[in-house]
Design a protein around this motif. Sequence first.
Motif, PDB file in Angstrom:
ATOM      1  N   GLN A   1      89.500  41.367  67.915  1.00  0.00           N
ATOM      2  CA  GLN A   1      89.921  41.602  69.288  1.00  0.00           C
ATOM      3  C   GLN A   1      89.198  42.807  69.854  1.00  0.00           C
ATOM      4  OE1 GLN A   1      94.100  41.226  70.500  1.00  0.00           O
ATOM      5  NE2 GLN A   1      93.922  43.311  71.365  1.00  0.00           N
ATOM      6  N   ALA A   2      88.698  42.641  71.070  1.00  0.00           N
ATOM      7  CA  ALA A   2      88.020  43.746  71.750  1.00  0.00           C
ATOM      8  C   ALA A   2      89.021  44.866  72.029  1.00  0.00           C
ATOM      9  CB  ALA A   2      87.406  43.247  73.054  1.00  0.00           C
ATOM     10  N   VAL A   3      88.554  46.114  71.876  1.00  0.00           N
ATOM     11  CA  VAL A   3      89.424  47.254  72.087  1.00  0.00           C
ATOM     12  C   VAL A   3      88.620  48.378  72.715  1.00  0.00           C
ATOM     13  CG1 VAL A   3      88.987  48.217  69.789  1.00  0.00           C
ATOM     14  CG2 VAL A   3      91.134  48.745  70.963  1.00  0.00           C
ATOM     15  N   GLN A   4      89.276  49.172  73.558  1.00  0.00           N
ATOM     16  CA  GLN A   4      88.661  50.361  74.113  1.00  0.00           C
ATOM     17  C   GLN A   4      89.164  51.586  73.372  1.00  0.00           C
ATOM     18  OE1 GLN A   4      89.567  50.388  78.308  1.00  0.00           O
ATOM     19  NE2 GLN A   4      87.852  49.020  78.814  1.00  0.00           N
ATOM     20  N   LEU A   5      88.303  52.581  73.215  1.00  0.00           N
ATOM     21  CA  LEU A   5      88.678  53.837  72.568  1.00  0.00           C
ATOM     22  C   LEU A   5      88.903  54.879  73.645  1.00  0.00           C
ATOM     23  CD1 LEU A   5      86.124  53.916  69.594  1.00  0.00           C
ATOM     24  CD2 LEU A   5      88.299  52.721  69.779  1.00  0.00           C
ATOM     25  N   HIS A   6      90.064  55.505  73.580  1.00  0.00           N
ATOM     26  CA  HIS A   6      90.428  56.480  74.598  1.00  0.00           C
ATOM     27  C   HIS A   6      90.626  57.848  73.953  1.00  0.00           C
ATOM     28  CE1 HIS A   6      92.128  58.057  78.313  1.00  0.00           C
ATOM     29  NE2 HIS A   6      93.147  58.518  77.610  1.00  0.00           N
ATOM     30  N   PHE A   7      89.833  58.841  74.381  1.00  0.00           N
ATOM     31  CA  PHE A   7      89.957  60.214  73.879  1.00  0.00           C
ATOM     32  C   PHE A   7      90.811  61.044  74.820  1.00  0.00           C
ATOM     33  CE2 PHE A   7      86.249  58.743  71.599  1.00  0.00           C
ATOM     34  CZ  PHE A   7      86.328  59.390  70.382  1.00  0.00           C
TER      35      PHE A   7
END
Length: 237
Positions: free
Chosen positions: A231-237
Amino acid sequence: MNKSMLRLACLVGILAVALPAAPPQATVTSPNGGENLLLGSEHSITWDCSDCAGNANVIIEIFNTLNSGPGYHGQISPGGVPMSQGVYQWQEVGKLSDGTFVKPGPGYKIHLEAIDGSDASDGTFAIVKLELPRIVISQLNLSHLPGCPECVRIELKPLLDPFKNCRGIFRLALFANGEIAAELGKFGNRKRMRDFVDTRLSLPLQDLAQGRRGRFELRLFNSRGQLMQAQAVQLHF
C-alpha cells in the motif's frame, strides 16, 4: 537329560518358532484432539511407536468426522513414512499429497494406516483459516532522533490495530522506489506490540519524503516471506 526334560525343551523350542513377533504399532499423539491448526502453517504430526524394529511404514491420512464429501479427506504423506521415525513434518497444514487442500473447519482427525493395523486421533481438531489483516493507514509519522541525522523514529501505533488479535505472524517493511528502506518488525499472534520503531533512513530518502516525491510503500509479508499486501504511504515529519 531325561526324556521328560527333553520333551519339554522341544515343546518350548516349537512354541518359540511358532509364535510370531508382535507387529509394530503406531499411536497418534499430535494432533490428538482440541487443537486449532492454522491453514498453511507448519505442524509436526507425531506418534508413539512400539515394536518398531524393521522397515514398517505408515501412510498418513486426514479425514473429517462431520463431512465426508470432496475436500474433507485425503492422503497427506506422498508415500510410506518409516513408522520408527515417529514424526512427519506437515509443511503446510491442510495440504494433501496431490497438492490440493482440505477445507477449513472443525471435526478433523489424523489417520495412520499400516499393514498390521491403524490408529487415529483420539479427538477432533480444527483447521482454521488465517484472516489477513489489512494496512488501513496512508501516512506514517516520523521524527528525527538527536545526534544522528539518519536516525528516525517511526510511529507504529496507528498501523498495528489490525494485528492485535490475528493468529499469524507478519512482517512489515517500508519500501522506497521499489527498494527496502526500513524493517518495521514482526507483528501478530496476539503478542504485545511496540508503539514505535527506531531505524535509519538515508538523507536522500528523507529529502524525497519531505518534498512529497518518491514512491513509498508499506509491504506486508507472511511468516514464509511471501508478499501479502502493498500500500502506498506518505511519510510525514
